[in-house]
Design an enzyme around this catalytic site. Structure first.
Site, PDB file in Angstrom:
ATOM      1  N   VAL A 521      20.652  16.489  80.922  1.00  0.00           N
ATOM      2  CA  VAL A 521      19.190  17.044  81.000  1.00  0.00           C
ATOM      3  C   VAL A 521      19.501  18.370  80.612  1.00  0.00           C
ATOM      4  O   VAL A 521      20.273  19.070  80.950  1.00  0.00           O
ATOM      5  CB  VAL A 521      19.023  17.102  82.560  1.00  0.00           C
ATOM      6  CG1 VAL A 521      17.538  17.532  82.825  1.00  0.00           C
ATOM      7  CG2 VAL A 521      18.827  15.723  83.263  1.00  0.00           C
ATOM      8  N   GLY A 522      18.566  18.752  79.684  1.00  0.00           N
ATOM      9  CA  GLY A 522      18.850  20.210  78.979  1.00  0.00           C
ATOM     10  C   GLY A 522      17.306  20.854  79.038  1.00  0.00           C
ATOM     11  O   GLY A 522      16.223  20.253  79.381  1.00  0.00           O
ATOM     12  N   GLY A 523      17.415  21.995  78.634  1.00  0.00           N
ATOM     13  CA  GLY A 523      16.252  22.756  78.516  1.00  0.00           C
ATOM     14  C   GLY A 523      15.199  22.334  77.467  1.00  0.00           C
ATOM     15  O   GLY A 523      14.022  22.464  77.894  1.00  0.00           O
ATOM     16  N   VAL A 527      18.354  13.563  77.681  1.00  0.00           N
ATOM     17  CA  VAL A 527      19.197  12.782  77.019  1.00  0.00           C
ATOM     18  C   VAL A 527      19.636  11.309  77.499  1.00  0.00           C
ATOM     19  O   VAL A 527      19.861  11.204  78.544  1.00  0.00           O
ATOM     20  CB  VAL A 527      20.513  13.245  76.287  1.00  0.00           C
ATOM     21  CG1 VAL A 527      21.312  12.629  75.430  1.00  0.00           C
ATOM     22  CG2 VAL A 527      20.549  14.731  75.863  1.00  0.00           C
ATOM     23  N   ASP A 638      26.555  28.051  70.834  1.00  0.00           N
ATOM     24  CA  ASP A 638      26.945  27.676  72.472  1.00  0.00           C
ATOM     25  C   ASP A 638      27.802  26.900  72.435  1.00  0.00           C
ATOM     26  O   ASP A 638      27.905  25.766  72.945  1.00  0.00           O
ATOM     27  CB  ASP A 638      25.395  26.851  72.858  1.00  0.00           C
ATOM     28  CG  ASP A 638      25.396  26.924  74.401  1.00  0.00           C
ATOM     29  OD1 ASP A 638      26.166  27.465  75.025  1.00  0.00           O
ATOM     30  OD2 ASP A 638      24.582  26.188  74.776  1.00  0.00           O
TER      31      ASP A 638
END
Ligand SMILES: *[C@@H]1O[C@H](CO)[C@@H](O)[C@H](O)[C@H]1NC(C)=O
Ligand SMILES: *[C@@H]1O[C@H](CO)[C@@H](O)[C@H](O)[C@H]1NC(C)=O
Ligand SMILES: *[C@@H]1O[C@H](CO)[C@@H](O)[C@H](O)[C@H]1NC(C)=O
Ligand SMILES: *[C@@H]1O[C@H](CO)[C@@H](O)[C@H](O)[C@H]1NC(C)=O
Ligand SMILES: *[C@@H]1O[C@H](CO)[C@@H](O)[C@H](O)[C@H]1NC(C)=O
Ligand SMILES: *[C@@H]1O[C@H](CO)[C@@H](O)[C@H](O)[C@H]1NC(C)=O
Ligand SMILES: *[C@@H]1O[C@H](CO)[C@@H](O)[C@H](O)[C@H]1NC(C)=O
Length: 842
Positions: A521-523, A527, A638
């Site tokens: 889970v990302g901003g 996924v 990143d």
């Protein structure tokens, strides 16, 4: 994990065959000549030979029941040589009957799972019986082929069956339902020496030993199924390279799990002396000439086990045969090299000593047989095989040349295991819970530090893609995406570079975005783990949060850029989906997850030091490529241990690059991409102080990753005592004091050569220098890490003698290195920066 495909797929063998023409001359001089050798090409009336040394003949004269079965040809021609053009089919039972002599035989079944004229691929489901034995039960061939991790749709099974005098070998194919059909492409029957695997009751030696128990007999009334036949530390040996029985020997690389190990090939000069206990047909010479041992020296070897993991079906008893041969010039007599053998975590032998077994004769092959029962528990457990040096052995090491593993039939005569789980619905997602954990952890860190670094927007996007090798290289369907691509007046989408998926395909692959399939889970969205190409390929599917129009042009640009980046150490983009307001990217799925998950906060076994070094080198190469390999320099922005993914072979793949510019699409967040981006704990202080972004910010973050790898802890632990809270500060402080050894991950105890920890620390801290211009380039980092690996290897091989314990070597750090200059590097390593050749720059 899908393991059912670990049987040998022909796909891997035949191409090798083509490269191994010398085998054909060897094949003339076979050691064992089978009385019977029938290779049957089912469903065809022609005879032909294949390069694997087989002469295929027509099947009709062996068909004894149901002559109405039909022959049909494959709609997708096979790319492999073999009996794959035609097959025999029936919706009702049919039998082959072979008039063969008494004694043990190999029975081999060959299947090519594809659609044939009038026979749909997915409708095959059948059982196969041979005499009283059930070889396959409700066998769904397409499901088994899809679950296999070898390319192609070939399935191969090998059994050993002992026939009594006058008995025919009858093989019956039985469809499971009236709807399904049974089929077979090829059958092979080869006779074998009577006591190759079966126990000779007239001989008092050579009985298999039950692990932790007494002796056992492989009775002639039992049947065996070959599960693995491995040439340890060697290469695949095709049927022509066998001793005359057309067995295939597979390399063991996929099953050794200890990173620290060494393959030695003793070459072909010394003649092997076979004995009546181990006859010359037992295994090809090649198997005995290469062996695997522990790879480190002396006391380091006492710290771990040399381990193989062999996935099997639960609820069966297995025969495990180990092959040994002592050719090592350092080993002279019994007692020189003794080790323990553990099988399924039970002690099988407390004093394995090859020269003791051969009465001090070298070059004498020996086999030992063990019996182990695997209780019914999980669906596909592993049988582990672990070797460990005996403390009294003169040389603290262990070695092995070959492995064979057979399943023994149940008392009912059954040998069949269950079908693998179909994809995607009932597949278990072991990665999911782990990932939730890492999400929680990062959440806390972000919350804690966000206050401290006020005004700086943090994007701590924990997005983990887990992926694998791509099986197909599909050309893009240009027409189908024009509509979306041009609606924004945006550039055309990258033709021929990557694949276009329809939203229907993506929905099918993710079970309509099933929550259960979320692996990250990302901003910018979730996924998912997905399956494409009828479930044959695993992918990571990144679904950007739907919404804003603004993202679209960027999305197109991004795909264009990403699809041009190709490097062994970068996660590759397979394709994208861009319709119904969805922006979706499809990547290779990485089996082993993120580097972070193997360092801390996990139940995963600890990575060895050498494995860690190799991963660091891989990731550094990936970043070097990003910085210099593409048209424009790409700054990752990143870099962190959750963005370094590991494939099934533990190759490091940098992920999430470039995506930085696809910001979150909500309008309130549109400013993000112009602000400092990065993750807490990894952020280059120079970057957030001056807002000046250079590739050296990636170098800084990579330095943090190196420290994580060395220490096995996260960059920031808010609850730790003050001086240990920041990993970077703690490491710098310890380094200045000359006691970097204190930060080393306890799990690495005893593994790191002294010189190696010293140099590794230097590399990490040079990356972390305050002044970006003083930091090395990623190219330099690659070179320095390769040097560290060489140091480790040579320490291990005894060239640099000091396999010592770093804790006793504080003096190594007594001179103060608190102000490291990059120039020191070149001097101290004896290498010039310009000589750090990047081995693969594209
Ligand atoms: C294999 O061993 C047998 C005796 O067991 C011997 O007669 C034969 O010549 C050997 N074959 C080769 C090729 O060495
Ligand atoms: C194929 O081989 C078999 C056995 O060697 C032989 O009996 C048969 O006549 C051959 N058929 C053809 C078409 O050559
Ligand atoms: C196949 O046929 C050829 C020619 O007849 C023969 O030399 C060879 O030994 C045969 N191979 C096998 C495995 O029977
Ligand atoms: C075989 O498995 C596939 C995949 O799960 C499934 O779609 C198919 O229906 C199965 N075939 C039969 C005959 O059960
Ligand atoms: C095998 O098949 C033959 C011919 O159909 C039959 O006569 C024989 O009884 C069968 N043997 C066994 C053991 O089933
Ligand atoms: C080696 O494996 C055995 C069996 O699993 C285990 O008991 C032992 O602790 C292991 N030794 C090391 C050093 O890991
Ligand atoms: C294997 O199956 C045969 C036939 O059913 C049986 O006689 C034999 O006992 C079985 N072997 C074992 C080890 O149970």
């Amino acid at each position: 994990m899908d393991t059912s495909g670990t049987r040998i797929a022909l796909g891997t063998i035949l191409p090798i065959l083509l490269l191994c023409l010398p085998y054909f001359s060897i094949a003339v001089d076979v050691i064992y000549r089978p009385v019977e050798l029938l290779s049957i090409n089912c469903g065809s009336s022609s005879n032909f030979s294949t390069l694997d040394g087989r002469n295929w003949t027509a099947d009709i004269k062996f068909l004894s029941e149901n002559k109405d079965s039909v022959a049909a040809s494959a709609l997708t021609p096979s790319t492999q040589q073999g009996p794959y053009t035609y097959a025999r089919f029936s919706h009702s039972q049919f039998t082959y009957s072979f008039p063969v002599s008494a004694g043990p035989k190999f029975l081999r079944l060959f299947f090519y799972s594809t659609s044939y004229q009038n026979f749909d691929r997915s409708k095959s489901d059948f059982s196969v019986k041979a005499g009283p034995y059930t070889l396959l039960h409700d066998f769904n061939a397409s499901l088994n082929a899809d679950a296999g991790d070898e390319p192609g749709n070939y399935l191969f099974r090998e059994y050993c069956i002992n026939l009594k005098d006058g008995e025919r070998l009858n093989i019956t194919f039985i469809p499971s339902t009236t709807d399904s059909y049974a089929f077979i492409n090829g059958i092979e029957v080869v006779s074998m020496p009577p006591y190759l695997y079966y126990t000779n009751l007239d001989d008092n030696t050579g009985f298999p030993q039950i692990v932790g128990g007494v002796t056992y007999t492989i009775e002639s009334k039992s049947a065996l199924e070959k599960i693995y036949r491995l040439n340890v530390a060697g290469t695949n040996i095709p049927p022509t390279g066998d001793t005359g029985m057309l067995r295939t020997w597979e390399a063991d690389d996929n099953y050794v799990t200890t990173q620290s190990n060494i393959s030695v090939d003793f070459g072909g000069i010394t003649k092997l002396s076979f004995t009546t206990a181990t006859e010359n047909y037992t295994a090809p010479d090649k198997v005995y000439r290469s062996s695997r041992s522990m790879g480190t020296s002396g006391s380091l070897n006492m710290g771990f086990n040399l381990t193989w993991q062999l996935p099997v079906d639960s609820g069966f008893t297995y025969l495990l045969r180990l092959h040994f041969c002592q050719l090592d010039p350092h080993v002279h007599q019994a007692g020189d090299l003794e080790f323990y053998i553990y099988i399924a975590d039970q002690l099988a032998t407390d004093r394995a000593d090859v020269l003791l077994w051969t009465i001090n004769q070298k070059a004498v092959p020996v086999v030992t047989d063990y019996i182990v029962s695997i209780p019914v528990n999980q669906k596909k457990p592993n049988i582990s095989l672990k070797l460990h040096p005996h403390p009294k052995s003169r040389i603290k090491d262990a070695q092995l040349n070959g492995i064979e593993l057979f399943k023994i039939n149940h008392s009912t005569g059954n040998l069949a295991g269950p079908n693998p789980d179909p994809h995607p619905k009932t597949f278990e997602f072991p990665l999911q819970s782990k990932n939730k954990k890492s999400k929680g952890r990062t959440g806390t860190i972000t919350a804690a530090v966000a206050g401290a670094v006020s005004g700086v927007v943090m994007l701590s996007l924990i997005v983990a893609f887990f992926l694998i090798k791509r099986k197909k290289n599909v050309a893009i369907d240009e027409g189908s995406n024009k509509k979306d691509g041009t609606s924004q007046g945006g550039g055309s989408l990258p033709a021929n570079l990557c694949r276009h998926f329809s939203i229907a395909e993506i929905k099918a692959a993710t079970n309509n975005f099933d929550e259960l399939l979320v692996v990250g889970v990302g901003g910018f969205g979730n996924v998912y783990k997905g399956y494409i190409d009828e479930g044959s390929t695993h992918v990571a599917i990144k679904r950007l949060k739907p919404g804003s129009q603004q993202g679209e042009q960027e999305f197109v640009n991004e795909i264009e850029m990403l699809s041009q980046l190709r490097h062994l150490n970068l996660v590759s983009l397979i394709g994208y989906c861009y319709e119904s307001n969805e922006m979706i990217l499809v990547y290779d799925f990485m089996d082993q997850g993120t580097l972070c998950e193997h360092l801390y906060g996990t139940d995963n076994p600890s990575l060895s030091w050498k494995q860690r070094l190799q991963i660091c080198i891989g990731a550094a190469r990936g970043l070097h490529y990003l910085h210099t390999g593409a048209k424009h320099m790409i700054i990752h922005r990143d870099v962190k241990s959750t963005n370094i993914l590991l494939d099934e072979k533990w190759v490091a793949k940098v992920s999430d690059f470039g995506l930085s510019r696809i910001g979150p699409t909500g309008s309130s967040m549109t400013h993000v991409s112009t602000k400092v981006k990065g993750s807490i704990g990894y952020l280059d202080p120079e970057y957030y102080k001056r807002q000046r972004l250079t590739e050296k910010s990636d170098v800084y973050s990579f330095g943090v990753v190196l420290l994580e790898v060395l220490s096995g802890r996260q960059p920031l632990i808010r609850t730790a005592e003050k001086q240990k809270m920041s990993l970077v500060d703690w490491a710098k402080h310890r380094y200045a004091k000359g006691s970097l050894g204190e930060i080393v991950d306890p799990a690495l105890k005893g593994q790191i050569a002294t010189e190696c920890i010293h140099k590794f620390g230097e590399v990490a801290l040079s990356c972390l220098l305050e002044d970006g211009t003083q930091r090395p380039s990623m190219k330099d980092v690659v070179g320095m890490l390769e040097f560290v690996l060489q140091l480790q290897d040579s320490a291990v091989n005894g060239v640099v003698v000091s396999g010592g314990d770093y804790e006793d070597s504080e003096d190594m750090f007594s001179s103060t290195h608190s102000s490291i200059q990059l120039s020191n590097y070149s001097n101290s390593t004896g290498l010039n920066t310009t000589s750090y050749g990047s081995k693969e720059s594209d």
